[in-house]
Design a protein around this motif. Structure first.
Motif, PDB file in Angstrom:
ATOM      1  N   ILE A 141      -4.583  -7.411   3.749  1.00  0.00           N
ATOM      2  CA  ILE A 141      -4.834  -5.992   4.023  1.00  0.00           C
ATOM      3  C   ILE A 141      -3.534  -5.207   3.930  1.00  0.00           C
ATOM      4  N   LEU A 142      -2.491  -5.715   4.579  1.00  0.00           N
ATOM      5  CA  LEU A 142      -1.204  -5.024   4.591  1.00  0.00           C
ATOM      6  C   LEU A 142      -0.627  -4.894   3.185  1.00  0.00           C
ATOM      7  N   ASP A 143      -0.758  -5.946   2.382  1.00  0.00           N
ATOM      8  CA  ASP A 143      -0.265  -5.902   1.001  1.00  0.00           C
ATOM      9  C   ASP A 143      -0.976  -4.825   0.197  1.00  0.00           C
ATOM     10  N   ASN A 144      -2.239  -4.640   0.478  1.00  0.00           N
ATOM     11  CA  ASN A 144      -3.049  -3.675  -0.255  1.00  0.00           C
ATOM     12  C   ASN A 144      -2.770  -2.235   0.164  1.00  0.00           C
ATOM     13  N   ARG A 145      -2.429  -1.998   1.433  1.00  0.00           N
ATOM     14  CA  ARG A 145      -2.363  -0.632   1.927  1.00  0.00           C
ATOM     15  C   ARG A 145      -1.044  -0.211   2.567  1.00  0.00           C
ATOM     16  N   CYS A 146      -0.143  -1.147   2.875  1.00  0.00           N
ATOM     17  CA  CYS A 146       1.033  -0.787   3.683  1.00  0.00           C
ATOM     18  C   CYS A 146       2.388  -1.078   3.044  1.00  0.00           C
ATOM     19  N   VAL A 147       2.469  -2.131   2.264  1.00  0.00           N
ATOM     20  CA  VAL A 147       3.793  -2.561   1.796  1.00  0.00           C
ATOM     21  C   VAL A 147       4.400  -1.653   0.736  1.00  0.00           C
ATOM     22  N   MET A 148       3.618  -0.713   0.197  1.00  0.00           N
ATOM     23  CA  MET A 148       4.221   0.218  -0.757  1.00  0.00           C
ATOM     24  C   MET A 148       5.283   1.069  -0.066  1.00  0.00           C
ATOM     25  N   CYS A 149       5.215   1.171   1.259  1.00  0.00           N
ATOM     26  CA  CYS A 149       6.243   1.891   2.032  1.00  0.00           C
ATOM     27  C   CYS A 149       7.011   0.959   2.977  1.00  0.00           C
ATOM     28  N   HIS A 150       6.348  -0.080   3.462  1.00  0.00           N
ATOM     29  CA  HIS A 150       6.929  -0.932   4.491  1.00  0.00           C
ATOM     30  C   HIS A 150       7.226  -2.337   3.946  1.00  0.00           C
TER      31      HIS A 150
END
Length: 125
Positions: free
Chosen positions: A36-45
């Motif tokens: 989930i995080l790879d899909n929605r969060c890691v582009m910034c974090h």
């Protein structure tokens, strides 16, 4: 044709990490949450993106380390975990920032993982 598409979609969902969302008896691990995080969060974090506010969600140990403001994940404490408060919009700004919110089912999966103590791996007997 619709029947074939429906069957194909159901089969694909059954094989995806997100199929774990509905089955609360399944033990969760970082692998499930990181999808989930790879899909929605890691582009910034992430290390590559510059880790906005010092928070990296691209690696397990980095996520546990938290942000410039401190821990965002507290093992066993869903309500005390800033990540959940941001995802639910209880703390501002809501995350993901300037994007559509995560579906409740994905937030629920992350909450179950936090409640379970943030396991990195699923332990099998």
């Amino acid at each position: 044709m619709r029947a074939i598409l429906l069957i194909g979609t159901v089969a694909l969902l059954a094989l995806s990490p997100f199929s774990l969302i509905a089955d609360e008896s399944v033990a969760l691990s970082w692998t499930d949450v990181s999808a989930i995080l790879d899909n929605r969060c890691v582009m910034c974090h992430s290390a590559v993106a510059g880790a906005s506010k010092g928070l990296r969600l691209d690696e397990y140990q980095a996520a546990l380390a938290g942000s410039d403001s401190g821990a965002v994940l507290i093992p066993g404490d869903v309500g005390g975990s800033e990540l959940i408060r941001r995802l639910r919009g209880e703390s501002k700004p809501r995350m993901p920032f300037l994007s559509r919110p995560l579906p409740d089912t994905e937030i629920d999966l992350i909450e179950r993982w936090i409640a379970a103590g943030l396991p990195e791996f699923v332990v099998t007997d």
